[in-house]
Design a protein around this motif. Sequence first.
Motif, PDB file in Angstrom:
ATOM      1  N   PRO A 235      78.307  84.637  -4.686  1.00 33.22           N
ATOM      2  CA  PRO A 235      77.560  85.907  -4.667  1.00 33.22           C
ATOM      3  C   PRO A 235      76.053  85.711  -4.606  1.00 33.22           C
ATOM      4  CG  PRO A 235      79.258  85.968  -6.346  1.00 33.22           C
ATOM      5  CD  PRO A 235      79.247  84.576  -5.797  1.00 33.22           C
ATOM      6  N   VAL A 236      75.577  84.733  -5.360  1.00 36.49           N
ATOM      7  CA  VAL A 236      74.135  84.479  -5.370  1.00 36.49           C
ATOM      8  C   VAL A 236      73.685  84.017  -3.989  1.00 36.49           C
ATOM      9  CG1 VAL A 236      72.313  83.057  -6.343  1.00 36.49           C
ATOM     10  CG2 VAL A 236      74.130  83.929  -7.799  1.00 36.49           C
ATOM     11  N   LEU A 237      74.476  83.091  -3.429  1.00 37.70           N
ATOM     12  CA  LEU A 237      74.116  82.581  -2.114  1.00 37.70           C
ATOM     13  C   LEU A 237      74.047  83.711  -1.098  1.00 37.70           C
ATOM     14  CD1 LEU A 237      76.105  79.227  -1.818  1.00 37.70           C
ATOM     15  CD2 LEU A 237      73.640  79.578  -2.046  1.00 37.70           C
TER      16      LEU A 237
ATOM     17  N   PHE B 223      70.849  87.143   2.412  1.00 36.16           N
ATOM     18  CA  PHE B 223      70.487  88.402   3.059  1.00 36.16           C
ATOM     19  C   PHE B 223      69.107  88.909   2.642  1.00 36.16           C
ATOM     20  CE2 PHE B 223      74.877  88.474   4.300  1.00 36.16           C
ATOM     21  CZ  PHE B 223      74.810  89.061   5.556  1.00 36.16           C
ATOM     22  N   SER B 224      68.694  88.545   1.416  1.00 35.22           N
ATOM     23  CA  SER B 224      67.407  89.085   0.969  1.00 35.22           C
ATOM     24  C   SER B 224      66.239  88.190   1.348  1.00 35.22           C
ATOM     25  CB  SER B 224      67.413  89.295  -0.553  1.00 35.22           C
ATOM     26  OG  SER B 224      67.411  88.038  -1.196  1.00 35.22           O
ATOM     27  N   ALA B 225      66.493  86.887   1.532  1.00 30.79           N
ATOM     28  CA  ALA B 225      65.356  86.003   1.772  1.00 30.79           C
ATOM     29  C   ALA B 225      65.538  85.113   3.011  1.00 30.79           C
ATOM     30  CB  ALA B 225      65.103  85.140   0.541  1.00 30.79           C
ATOM     31  N   VAL B 226      66.630  84.372   3.024  1.00 27.86           N
ATOM     32  CA  VAL B 226      66.743  83.327   4.045  1.00 27.86           C
ATOM     33  C   VAL B 226      66.840  83.911   5.458  1.00 27.86           C
ATOM     34  CG1 VAL B 226      68.040  81.332   4.811  1.00 27.86           C
ATOM     35  CG2 VAL B 226      67.813  81.804   2.373  1.00 27.86           C
ATOM     36  N   ILE B 227      67.739  84.865   5.654  1.00 25.54           N
ATOM     37  CA  ILE B 227      67.933  85.418   7.006  1.00 25.54           C
ATOM     38  C   ILE B 227      66.680  86.152   7.514  1.00 25.54           C
ATOM     39  CG2 ILE B 227      69.322  87.002   8.420  1.00 25.54           C
ATOM     40  CD1 ILE B 227      71.733  86.122   6.697  1.00 25.54           C
TER      41      ILE B 227
END
Lengths: 290, 363
Positions: A15-17, A22-26
């Motif tokens: 879930p964290v990943l 979606f909030s940071a990496v992408i």
Amino acid sequence: MEKTQNNKAWFLVLPVLVIVAFSAVIPLMTVVNYSMNDTFGENEFFWNGLGWFEEMITSDRMHDALGRQVLFSAIILAIEVPLGIFIALNMPKKGFWASFCLVLMALPLLIPFNVVGTIWQIFGRVDIGLLGHGLAAMGIDYNYTNDPLDAWITIIVMDVWHWTSLVALLCYAGLQSIPQAYYQAARIDQASRWSVFRFIELPKMAGVLLIAVLLRFMDSFMIYTEPFVVTGGGPGNSTTFLSIDLVKMAVGQFDLGPAAAFSIMYFLVILLVSWVFYTVMTNLDKEEGK
Amino acid sequence: MAQITLSKLAHSYAANPTAESDYALKEMDHVWQDGGAYALLGSSGCGKTTLLNIISGLVRPSHGRVLFGELDVTDQETAARNIAQVFQFPVVYETMTVRENLSFPLRNRGMDAGYIATRVNQIAQMIGMESVLNRKARGLTADAKQKISLGRGMVREDVNAILFDEPLTVIDPHMKWELRTQLKQLHREFGHTMIYVTHDQTEALTFADKVVVMYDGRVVQMGTPEELFETPDHTFVGYFIGSPGMNLLDATVSGTTAHLQGAEIALGAGYGPIKGRTQIGIRPEYCSLTDGAGLPVTIRQVEDVGRHRIIRADLFGQAFNIIAPEGMGISPDMTRVAFAPGKINVYADDWRVSGQVVGGVAA
């Protein structure tokens, strides 16, 4: 005791990943993608390699914005940190007035950024604003829409008004954690007020002060809303800080490639400076412990 | 250095104290001799620290005066009183080195640099920290920090008194003994008035010439360890000093005899009529278990504590302790307890009543 190995436990991290992805990496990867390509919309991309980075790193426009940004952060740190410490030292330690001060101090922190901007935008207006009109009535030539210095002063005063509380509250928490015996020992040792501050209060505040400096640096380095609402980056470009310039470039001119390259460098600068701050200050701590 | 006089001293943390219970310290008049080693003994919350802070000037008493010699210092600042104080938990200036910490009180008083250097070295040697003089105080262990606090307390030679507020709480037992010995030695060498607050009776009795026992905001007795042991002025002293404490039994007293549940006990002295709750107190050390004459006891338990044995028993339904010396045999037919004559104290409402010894000497 033997530990059970169960690799299925990794699923618990999922879930964290997903959230971080979606909030940071992408989103960040999207920016990276834009920074390496040229596009005219319609999802058509043309490879540009490091072209945008080269263009941005040599651009006077970016240099100027960076210069203004560094100056701004330096000024507000130089004002807010000592002022915050001073306020914290002089706040009542307990009783009704302590709570009263805490609430009073917390108020500016609770106001949304754009509202802060609007407050000062109106407050400073020469025609209807209390501050602007009042200064004009006293014969002081003040107009933040014409004069770059007035604009800077307005924005800095606004930021000090908005954020000094944060430094003060953090320092106050640090001060509250000092046992009474320290002050008593200092009285026994006949320490001066300055010694008490230098050798008792400051060392005990160092931890929270580090956090305060870091937070204020990062926030001021990324400042956008308030100056945008008050001056819109003007007069001319005199209060165009990095993020205002970035938004102008990306949304105003629709230069997505340069803007993406710009924002990646911007991000790296903040990361680098924060890291340097953090390491220097924690190392200072360690060396003293030896 | 000066004699410390507490005159009609009382303190309340409340703004307008009315009832006696509002007072952290009840009114007291005491004189602390110049150069004495005093221990201030009592359980937690009895006002020991308040009294100490009043003497050092950290707290201004709400009533009464504090005098150093002839000088009234009640309204004087701590610094003006020239007192050293060591606190319960280590207080060190963490960003300073050990050396700077030790010299801080001297530097603040503008002492000569050469003198400071020699004095700091002396103190460092005494607390065994010469090798770490140049280290920052921050990284040291709790007991090293407390040694620095002690050192800072002792570094000034001209102080009126040195006050210790349970200074050895955080120090390990071996070091405790060593430091206490050093304090004692220091006291003999320099003759400073020392006041040592503790709740540990061993610490108090070994350190001090005079022990001041406090109970519920009051000094209940000020005396030598021997006086506290033999003639406790208050039942609290009897109970607090000694291990186990004094046996206290409700009784009625007439003349030289105490009546206890129909049994008669001979007292070493004669007493007039006593008002209030009457108790007799006798130390377990002065009771002996016997198969001869005495009062009947039921033995519940025998504890061997090495040097002697403690017999936990019931006497007329009340818990009663007897100490049996090393090597004495205890047999099942020893069911009676005998009291050493002259070692029984009589208390009325917890305070000792002195009687007339038959020979004419006051007990």
